[in-house]
Design a protein around this motif. Structure first.
Motif, PDB file in Angstrom:
ATOM      1  N   GLN A 113     -30.963 -68.941 -19.600  1.00 59.12           N
ATOM      2  CA  GLN A 113     -30.760 -69.162 -17.983  1.00 59.12           C
ATOM      3  C   GLN A 113     -29.439 -68.650 -17.717  1.00 59.12           C
ATOM      4  O   GLN A 113     -28.919 -69.096 -16.768  1.00 59.12           O
ATOM      5  N   THR A 114     -28.377 -68.031 -18.628  1.00 58.13           N
ATOM      6  CA  THR A 114     -27.393 -67.531 -18.591  1.00 58.13           C
ATOM      7  C   THR A 114     -27.601 -66.117 -18.251  1.00 58.13           C
ATOM      8  O   THR A 114     -28.087 -65.186 -18.978  1.00 58.13           O
ATOM      9  N   ILE A 115     -27.224 -65.367 -17.064  1.00 58.80           N
ATOM     10  CA  ILE A 115     -27.525 -64.293 -16.719  1.00 58.80           C
ATOM     11  C   ILE A 115     -26.267 -63.345 -16.873  1.00 58.80           C
ATOM     12  O   ILE A 115     -25.206 -63.635 -16.548  1.00 58.80           O
ATOM     13  N   ILE A 116     -26.204 -62.336 -18.026  1.00 58.44           N
ATOM     14  CA  ILE A 116     -24.993 -61.618 -18.459  1.00 58.44           C
ATOM     15  C   ILE A 116     -25.145 -60.102 -18.060  1.00 58.44           C
ATOM     16  O   ILE A 116     -26.211 -59.329 -18.425  1.00 58.44           O
ATOM     17  N   ILE A 117     -24.466 -59.975 -17.288  1.00 57.89           N
ATOM     18  CA  ILE A 117     -24.210 -58.678 -16.615  1.00 57.89           C
ATOM     19  C   ILE A 117     -23.163 -57.819 -17.390  1.00 57.89           C
ATOM     20  O   ILE A 117     -21.904 -58.096 -17.251  1.00 57.89           O
ATOM     21  N   LYS A 118     -23.485 -56.442 -17.517  1.00 55.80           N
ATOM     22  CA  LYS A 118     -22.592 -55.627 -18.156  1.00 55.80           C
ATOM     23  C   LYS A 118     -22.355 -54.478 -17.214  1.00 55.80           C
ATOM     24  O   LYS A 118     -23.362 -53.842 -16.636  1.00 55.80           O
ATOM     25  N   LYS A 119     -21.188 -54.556 -16.344  1.00 53.26           N
ATOM     26  CA  LYS A 119     -20.841 -53.402 -15.431  1.00 53.26           C
ATOM     27  C   LYS A 119     -20.518 -52.137 -15.816  1.00 53.26           C
ATOM     28  O   LYS A 119     -19.920 -51.895 -17.201  1.00 53.26           O
ATOM     29  N   LYS A 120     -20.864 -51.134 -15.168  1.00 52.22           N
ATOM     30  CA  LYS A 120     -20.296 -49.785 -15.490  1.00 52.22           C
ATOM     31  C   LYS A 120     -19.356 -49.400 -14.423  1.00 52.22           C
ATOM     32  O   LYS A 120     -19.852 -49.079 -13.251  1.00 52.22           O
ATOM     33  N   GLU A 121     -18.216 -48.923 -14.981  1.00 49.22           N
ATOM     34  CA  GLU A 121     -17.211 -48.449 -13.835  1.00 49.22           C
ATOM     35  C   GLU A 121     -16.990 -46.980 -14.166  1.00 49.22           C
ATOM     36  O   GLU A 121     -16.774 -46.724 -15.203  1.00 49.22           O
ATOM     37  N   ILE A 122     -17.081 -46.224 -13.104  1.00 47.75           N
ATOM     38  CA  ILE A 122     -17.088 -44.943 -13.151  1.00 47.75           C
ATOM     39  C   ILE A 122     -15.750 -44.518 -12.432  1.00 47.75           C
ATOM     40  O   ILE A 122     -15.230 -44.769 -11.463  1.00 47.75           O
ATOM     41  N   MET A 123     -15.135 -43.493 -13.183  1.00 43.56           N
ATOM     42  CA  MET A 123     -13.817 -42.833 -12.585  1.00 43.56           C
ATOM     43  C   MET A 123     -13.837 -41.554 -12.771  1.00 43.56           C
ATOM     44  O   MET A 123     -14.333 -40.811 -13.614  1.00 43.56           O
ATOM     45  N   PRO A 124     -12.868 -40.749 -11.914  1.00 44.25           N
ATOM     46  CA  PRO A 124     -12.979 -39.285 -12.102  1.00 44.25           C
ATOM     47  C   PRO A 124     -12.393 -38.946 -13.413  1.00 44.25           C
ATOM     48  O   PRO A 124     -11.422 -39.610 -14.052  1.00 44.25           O
ATOM     49  N   LYS A 125     -12.750 -37.685 -13.922  1.00 41.83           N
ATOM     50  CA  LYS A 125     -12.204 -37.250 -15.109  1.00 41.83           C
ATOM     51  C   LYS A 125     -10.850 -36.655 -14.806  1.00 41.83           C
ATOM     52  O   LYS A 125     -10.445 -36.357 -13.976  1.00 41.83           O
ATOM     53  N   LYS A 126     -10.063 -36.843 -16.089  1.00 41.22           N
ATOM     54  CA  LYS A 126      -8.660 -36.323 -15.966  1.00 41.22           C
ATOM     55  C   LYS A 126      -8.696 -34.548 -15.458  1.00 41.22           C
ATOM     56  O   LYS A 126      -9.446 -33.904 -15.878  1.00 41.22           O
ATOM     57  N   GLY A 127      -7.881 -34.344 -14.327  1.00 44.90           N
ATOM     58  CA  GLY A 127      -7.899 -33.026 -13.548  1.00 44.90           C
ATOM     59  C   GLY A 127      -8.947 -32.683 -12.815  1.00 44.90           C
ATOM     60  O   GLY A 127      -8.913 -31.683 -12.169  1.00 44.90           O
ATOM     61  N   GLU A 128      -9.918 -33.849 -12.522  1.00 41.13           N
ATOM     62  CA  GLU A 128     -11.022 -33.455 -11.723  1.00 41.13           C
ATOM     63  C   GLU A 128     -10.439 -33.495 -10.255  1.00 41.13           C
ATOM     64  O   GLU A 128      -9.633 -34.526  -9.793  1.00 41.13           O
ATOM     65  N   ILE A 129     -10.966 -32.669  -9.468  1.00 37.95           N
ATOM     66  CA  ILE A 129     -10.421 -32.557  -7.986  1.00 37.95           C
ATOM     67  C   ILE A 129     -11.269 -33.790  -7.119  1.00 37.95           C
ATOM     68  O   ILE A 129     -12.431 -33.453  -7.273  1.00 37.95           O
ATOM     69  N   THR A 130     -10.382 -34.635  -6.535  1.00 40.62           N
ATOM     70  CA  THR A 130     -11.232 -35.604  -5.834  1.00 40.62           C
ATOM     71  C   THR A 130     -10.400 -35.589  -4.601  1.00 40.62           C
ATOM     72  O   THR A 130      -9.608 -35.049  -4.215  1.00 40.62           O
ATOM     73  N   THR A 131     -11.227 -36.347  -3.624  1.00 40.22           N
ATOM     74  CA  THR A 131     -10.792 -36.578  -2.016  1.00 40.22           C
ATOM     75  C   THR A 131      -9.530 -37.422  -2.246  1.00 40.22           C
ATOM     76  O   THR A 131      -9.540 -38.353  -3.155  1.00 40.22           O
ATOM     77  N   SER A 132      -8.685 -37.221  -1.259  1.00 44.16           N
ATOM     78  CA  SER A 132      -7.585 -37.813  -1.072  1.00 44.16           C
ATOM     79  C   SER A 132      -7.729 -38.925  -0.060  1.00 44.16           C
ATOM     80  O   SER A 132      -7.415 -38.896   1.154  1.00 44.16           O
TER      81      SER A 132
END
Length: 141
Positions: free
Chosen positions: A102-121
């Motif tokens: 009865q303990t719910i264990i959530i493993k989250k996944k955090e996504i981030m831009p790759k180094k050098g990837e062009i992203t919105t400012s």
């Protein structure tokens, strides 16, 4: 005493029940905009709080179809926040869920831009809304 032994053996061997645990979850909405400034999570366990939360999102009416009626006797709503980010390309999701006693264990996944990837400012604050099984406790890793 010998006559009762087979009967007792039968009763004990048939009476053991296997506990069924629910490890299912479903992500019902994700967005890069509209989360909180700080990383964290919110657990919603009743319909009134869920309605207030949905209203606080300030979404277009067309987006409300994403939010299902939740059976809060069986499920809870978990909102994961990644916190404020300085560009686009960030997201948060659930990688896995375990239900241990009865303990719910959530493993989250955090996504981030790759180094050098062009992203919105633009400043973003990604979040994710998911239906998870009811439990006595929730742990987010």
């Amino acid at each position: 005493m010998i006559k009762f032994f087979p009967l007792l053996f039968f009763i004990f061997s048939c009476s053991s029940s296997k506990e069924v645990t629910d490890n299912s979850f479903s992500v019902i909405y994700k967005s890069e905009m509209g989360g909180t400034e700080n990383a964290g999570y919110t657990l919603i366990q009743n319909n009134e709080s869920y309605i207030r939360f949905i209203e606080s999102l300030k979404l277009d009416e067309s987006q409300y179809a994403n939010f299902l009626a939740v059976d809060f006797k069986k499920k809870d709503v978990l909102v994961l926040y990644q916190g404020q980010k300085n560009s686009g390309g960030y997201a948060i999701d659930i990688e896995s869920l375990k239900n241990e006693n009865q303990t719910i264990i959530i493993k989250k996944k955090e996504i981030m831009p790759k180094k050098g990837e062009i992203t919105t400012s633009v400043i973003t604050s990604p979040y994710c809304i998911a239906l998870i099984p009811k439990g006595k406790r929730v742990v987010v890793e």
